[in-house]
Design a protein around this motif. Structure first.
Motif, PDB file in Angstrom:
ATOM      1  N   SER A  57       0.842  -1.187   0.000  1.00  0.00           N
ATOM      2  CA  SER A  57       0.000   0.000   0.000  1.00  0.00           C
ATOM      3  C   SER A  57       0.879   1.239   0.000  1.00  0.00           C
ATOM      4  O   SER A  57       1.822   1.342   0.789  1.00  0.00           O
ATOM      5  N   ARG A  58       0.564   2.159  -0.892  1.00  0.00           N
ATOM      6  CA  ARG A  58       1.216   3.470  -0.920  1.00  0.00           C
ATOM      7  C   ARG A  58       0.202   4.488  -0.435  1.00  0.00           C
ATOM      8  O   ARG A  58      -0.683   4.890  -1.161  1.00  0.00           O
ATOM      9  N   TYR A  59       0.322   4.867   0.825  1.00  0.00           N
ATOM     10  CA  TYR A  59      -0.575   5.862   1.429  1.00  0.00           C
ATOM     11  C   TYR A  59      -2.035   5.439   1.386  1.00  0.00           C
ATOM     12  O   TYR A  59      -2.919   6.292   1.219  1.00  0.00           O
ATOM     13  N   GLY A  60      -2.334   4.155   1.559  1.00  0.00           N
ATOM     14  CA  GLY A  60      -3.710   3.704   1.511  1.00  0.00           C
ATOM     15  C   GLY A  60      -4.224   3.058   2.776  1.00  0.00           C
ATOM     16  O   GLY A  60      -5.325   2.509   2.776  1.00  0.00           O
ATOM     17  N   VAL A  61      -3.451   3.121   3.878  1.00  0.00           N
ATOM     18  CA  VAL A  61      -3.847   2.369   5.079  1.00  0.00           C
ATOM     19  C   VAL A  61      -4.086   3.253   6.310  1.00  0.00           C
ATOM     20  O   VAL A  61      -4.261   2.730   7.408  1.00  0.00           O
ATOM     21  N   MET A  62      -4.137   4.564   6.126  1.00  0.00           N
ATOM     22  CA  MET A  62      -4.213   5.451   7.300  1.00  0.00           C
ATOM     23  C   MET A  62      -5.637   5.770   7.726  1.00  0.00           C
ATOM     24  O   MET A  62      -5.852   6.314   8.799  1.00  0.00           O
ATOM     25  N   PHE A  63      -6.617   5.449   6.887  1.00  0.00           N
ATOM     26  CA  PHE A  63      -7.969   5.934   7.123  1.00  0.00           C
ATOM     27  C   PHE A  63      -8.938   4.851   7.587  1.00  0.00           C
ATOM     28  O   PHE A  63     -10.147   5.042   7.551  1.00  0.00           O
ATOM     29  N   PHE A  64      -8.422   3.709   8.007  1.00  0.00           N
ATOM     30  CA  PHE A  64      -9.304   2.648   8.485  1.00  0.00           C
ATOM     31  C   PHE A  64     -10.035   3.094   9.749  1.00  0.00           C
ATOM     32  O   PHE A  64      -9.422   3.621  10.678  1.00  0.00           O
ATOM     33  N   ALA A  65     -11.356   2.828   9.802  1.00  0.00           N
ATOM     34  CA  ALA A  65     -12.103   3.092  11.028  1.00  0.00           C
ATOM     35  C   ALA A  65     -11.660   2.135  12.126  1.00  0.00           C
ATOM     36  O   ALA A  65     -11.638   2.493  13.306  1.00  0.00           O
ATOM     37  N   ASP A  66     -11.306   0.906  11.746  1.00  0.00           N
ATOM     38  CA  ASP A  66     -10.846  -0.114  12.687  1.00  0.00           C
ATOM     39  C   ASP A  66      -9.567  -0.726  12.109  1.00  0.00           C
ATOM     40  O   ASP A  66      -9.621  -1.728  11.399  1.00  0.00           O
ATOM     41  N   PRO A  67      -8.410  -0.126  12.378  1.00  0.00           N
ATOM     42  CA  PRO A  67      -7.179  -0.608  11.735  1.00  0.00           C
ATOM     43  C   PRO A  67      -6.814  -2.037  12.107  1.00  0.00           C
ATOM     44  O   PRO A  67      -6.293  -2.776  11.278  1.00  0.00           O
ATOM     45  N   GLU A  68      -7.101  -2.436  13.357  1.00  0.00           N
ATOM     46  CA  GLU A  68      -6.783  -3.817  13.736  1.00  0.00           C
ATOM     47  C   GLU A  68      -7.586  -4.815  12.894  1.00  0.00           C
ATOM     48  O   GLU A  68      -7.053  -5.828  12.430  1.00  0.00           O
ATOM     49  N   ALA A  69      -8.875  -4.520  12.673  1.00  0.00           N
ATOM     50  CA  ALA A  69      -9.705  -5.396  11.841  1.00  0.00           C
ATOM     51  C   ALA A  69      -9.207  -5.416  10.407  1.00  0.00           C
ATOM     52  O   ALA A  69      -9.146  -6.481   9.769  1.00  0.00           O
ATOM     53  N   ALA A  70      -8.851  -4.245   9.881  1.00  0.00           N
ATOM     54  CA  ALA A  70      -8.389  -4.174   8.491  1.00  0.00           C
ATOM     55  C   ALA A  70      -7.094  -4.950   8.304  1.00  0.00           C
ATOM     56  O   ALA A  70      -6.973  -5.773   7.382  1.00  0.00           O
TER      57      ALA A  70
END
Length: 281
Positions: A121-134
């Motif tokens: 991912s290039r700058y695509g993982v910062m906006f998860f509502a639940d990062p642990e789940a993602a």
């Protein structure tokens, strides 16, 4: 389409923000493409690698991963319909048949267990509502020993574009553009937060290394200022002031960006980031 739980981001990236990025994909690639080679190398993509590209946007990194793996394949996953339309057009235009794209939420999309050798991912993982789940969902999609590699912003104050925007605080209602650990662009800007999230997702061998790149933001200071003010934050701030103040803000930003003009006039700004790798055990 499977359930979308990250509804705020789904609405943004299928609304004006997604349309803006799709329309200006070449310009955003010029800003961020300095991370492409380090990212793909860190992911260890070989000739037969099956790659998952999270938050693939208009597909540049997906296509690059597919080109590196002529005997493999690359799947781009993103929330944004407008950007995925551009991604599919790019792959078709460039004749990359082993790249495909799907619209979905990385937190819930039914990815086949162990289907991929690498996730990028290039700058695509910062906006998860639940990062642990993602990240847990992404981890399950990797085969045992599969590798995750992504790039995300480091400290806000080290990113030149944000410093440029904060120069307008006397003219525009520029609030806090990024708070480490809070939802938003800088949610993963603290290495300890990255390690904790990935560990909770079941990933191991986590490494967090600095990676900076100077992207091309415009043909000259005026062009770069216009581009920044047309971005999501820029549009939000300028919409709250009168046209005369907008003009003053544009001139102030242009003056600030003069210091970043290169010999040929182009404006190059540093993006300070983390290059993160991890493994599914």
């Amino acid at each position: 389409m499977p359930e979308i739980v990250n509804t705020a981001q789904e609405q943004a990236w299928n609304g004006p923000e997604g349309a803006h990025w799709a329309r200006h994909q070449d310009r955003w690639n010029a800003v961020n493409e300095g991370f492409d080679e380090p990212l793909l190398t860190a992911a260890g993509i070989a000739a037969d690698t099956r790659t998952l590209d999270i938050g693939c946007g208009a597909g540049q990194t997906t296509v690059l991963a597919a080109r590196r793996a002529p005997a493999g394949r690359a799947l781009g996953l993103d929330l944004s319909g407008p950007m995925l339309a551009e991604a599919r057009a790019r792959a078709a235009r460039e004749g990359v048949a082993n790249a495909a794209f799907v619209q979905g939420d990385a937190q819930t999309h039914p990815l086949e267990d162990g289907a991929f050798d690498a996730a990028i991912s290039r700058y695509g993982v910062m906006f998860f509502a639940d990062p642990e789940a993602a990240f847990g969902n992404i981890a399950r999609a990797l085969r045992p020993g599969g590798r995750l590699a992504f790039v995300c912003p480091a400290e806000p104050e080290l990113n030149d574009w944000l410093v440029a925007m904060t120069s307008l605080r006397d003219l525009l209602p520029v609030g806090d553009l990024g708070t480490p650990g809070q939802p938003g662009m800088f949610s993963l800007s603290a290495p300890d937060r990255i390690r904790a999230v990935l560990a909770a997702a079941g990933l191991t061998a986590v490494a967090v290394d600095r990676a900076d790149a100077h992207g091309n933001w415009g043909a000259d200071a005026e062009d770069a200022a216009d581009f920044l003010l047309l971005s999501g934050p820029g549009r939000h701030f300028t919409a709250q002031v009168d046209p005369a103040t907008q003009d003053r803000a544009r001139q102030t930003l242009t003056d600030h960006l003069r210091a970043h003009e290169t010999a040929d006039g182009t404006v190059r700004l540093r993006s300070a980031s983390w290059l993160v790798t991890a493994t599914r055990p």
